[in-house]
Structure formats: C-alpha cells, structure tokens
Scaffold this motif. Structure first.
Motif, PDB file in Angstrom:
ATOM      1  N   VAL A  22       0.831  -1.202   0.000  1.00  0.00           N
ATOM      2  CA  VAL A  22       0.000   0.000   0.000  1.00  0.00           C
ATOM      3  C   VAL A  22       0.865   1.251   0.000  1.00  0.00           C
ATOM      4  O   VAL A  22       0.647   2.176  -0.784  1.00  0.00           O
ATOM      5  N   ALA A  23       1.870   1.276   0.841  1.00  0.00           N
ATOM      6  CA  ALA A  23       2.710   2.472   0.989  1.00  0.00           C
ATOM      7  C   ALA A  23       3.545   2.765  -0.247  1.00  0.00           C
ATOM      8  O   ALA A  23       3.694   3.919  -0.645  1.00  0.00           O
ATOM      9  N   TYR A  24       4.101   1.723  -0.874  1.00  0.00           N
ATOM     10  CA  TYR A  24       5.048   1.947  -1.966  1.00  0.00           C
ATOM     11  C   TYR A  24       4.437   1.875  -3.358  1.00  0.00           C
ATOM     12  O   TYR A  24       5.009   2.398  -4.304  1.00  0.00           O
ATOM     13  N   THR A  25       3.288   1.230  -3.513  1.00  0.00           N
ATOM     14  CA  THR A  25       2.682   1.151  -4.843  1.00  0.00           C
ATOM     15  C   THR A  25       1.364   1.907  -4.940  1.00  0.00           C
ATOM     16  O   THR A  25       0.858   2.113  -6.030  1.00  0.00           O
ATOM     17  N   GLY A  26       0.804   2.300  -3.792  1.00  0.00           N
ATOM     18  CA  GLY A  26      -0.482   2.985  -3.810  1.00  0.00           C
ATOM     19  C   GLY A  26      -1.651   2.030  -3.978  1.00  0.00           C
ATOM     20  O   GLY A  26      -2.797   2.463  -4.061  1.00  0.00           O
TER      21      GLY A  26
ATOM     22  N   SER B 259      -3.094   4.211   1.036  1.00  0.00           N
ATOM     23  CA  SER B 259      -1.861   4.980   1.222  1.00  0.00           C
ATOM     24  C   SER B 259      -2.149   6.252   2.023  1.00  0.00           C
ATOM     25  O   SER B 259      -3.297   6.709   2.118  1.00  0.00           O
TER      26      SER B 259
ATOM     27  N   GLU C   2      -1.382   9.145   1.137  1.00  0.00           N
ATOM     28  CA  GLU C   2      -1.875  10.133   0.167  1.00  0.00           C
ATOM     29  C   GLU C   2      -3.387   9.995  -0.020  1.00  0.00           C
ATOM     30  O   GLU C   2      -4.115  10.987  -0.035  1.00  0.00           O
ATOM     31  N   ASP C   3      -3.871   8.751  -0.158  1.00  0.00           N
ATOM     32  CA  ASP C   3      -5.310   8.533  -0.312  1.00  0.00           C
ATOM     33  C   ASP C   3      -6.072   8.932   0.949  1.00  0.00           C
ATOM     34  O   ASP C   3      -7.154   9.503   0.878  1.00  0.00           O
TER      35      ASP C   3
ATOM     36  N   ARG D  97      -4.617  -0.446  -3.138  1.00  0.00           N
ATOM     37  CA  ARG D  97      -5.580  -0.451  -2.041  1.00  0.00           C
ATOM     38  C   ARG D  97      -5.914  -1.888  -1.691  1.00  0.00           C
ATOM     39  O   ARG D  97      -6.040  -2.728  -2.572  1.00  0.00           O
TER      40      ARG D  97
END
Length: 97
Positions: free
Chosen positions: A22-26, A43, A45-46, A28
C-alpha cells in the motif's frame, strides 16, 4: 489504481507485506469478512484526500478527468530493503558462520 480483496484472517498473517504494498505502490487492500468489505488499507496520500473530501476542503468539480489506468506510469517490483537476522549470544570462533 489496483485494488485487492483479502480476508481479515489472511491479512493478519501478511500485514507487514500488505502495508508495504500500500505504501510503496499505492495499491488499495479491501479487508473482508465472510465476503463483505469491513475496512481498507490505503496509502497516506489517499487518506489525506479522503479526509479533505470529508472536511469539505476539496471540490472535485474543479478538477478535470483522470487518465485511464493504462496511461498512468506503472511502478516496478518492490525490492527487499532489509533482511531479518535473529540475534543471540556471540559464538566462539570456529563454532558457526
């Protein structure tokens, strides 16, 4: 953006790997129980975007259309950043690696 569903029991076993994905590829991750989505890993960002939407600080009508998934840049595979090596008392010379 890719999304994957994982039963909570499996996600519990794979938690660290899922967090990294989740953190490195975005990507979900929807967490399910008996086939029903109960929660999700997203993430940072999300999460920030969701919080802005809920707080009314973001108006989606001011943005244009989003590019289809095929046109977005894809991330390469993740690499291992560290390796676990169990600790223990130091070994005397000649008794192991």
């Amino acid at each position: 953006m890719n999304s994957v569903e994982k039963p909570v029991t499996e996600a519990r076993k794979e938690f660290a790997d899922l967090v990294n994905r989740v953190a490195y590829t975005g990507e979900r991750v929807a967490l399910t129980r008996r086939g029903k989505i109960m929660a999700a890993l997203v993430s940072a960002e999300d999460l920030e975007l969701l919080e802005s939407l809920r707080a009314g600080r973001l108006d989606l009508t001011q943005f244009g259309p989003v590019a289809p998934q095929e046109e977005r840049p894809q991330h390469g595979p993740l690499r291992i950043a560290a390796e676990y090596r169990p600790g223990g008392p130091p070994r005397p010379p000649g008794f192991g690696p």
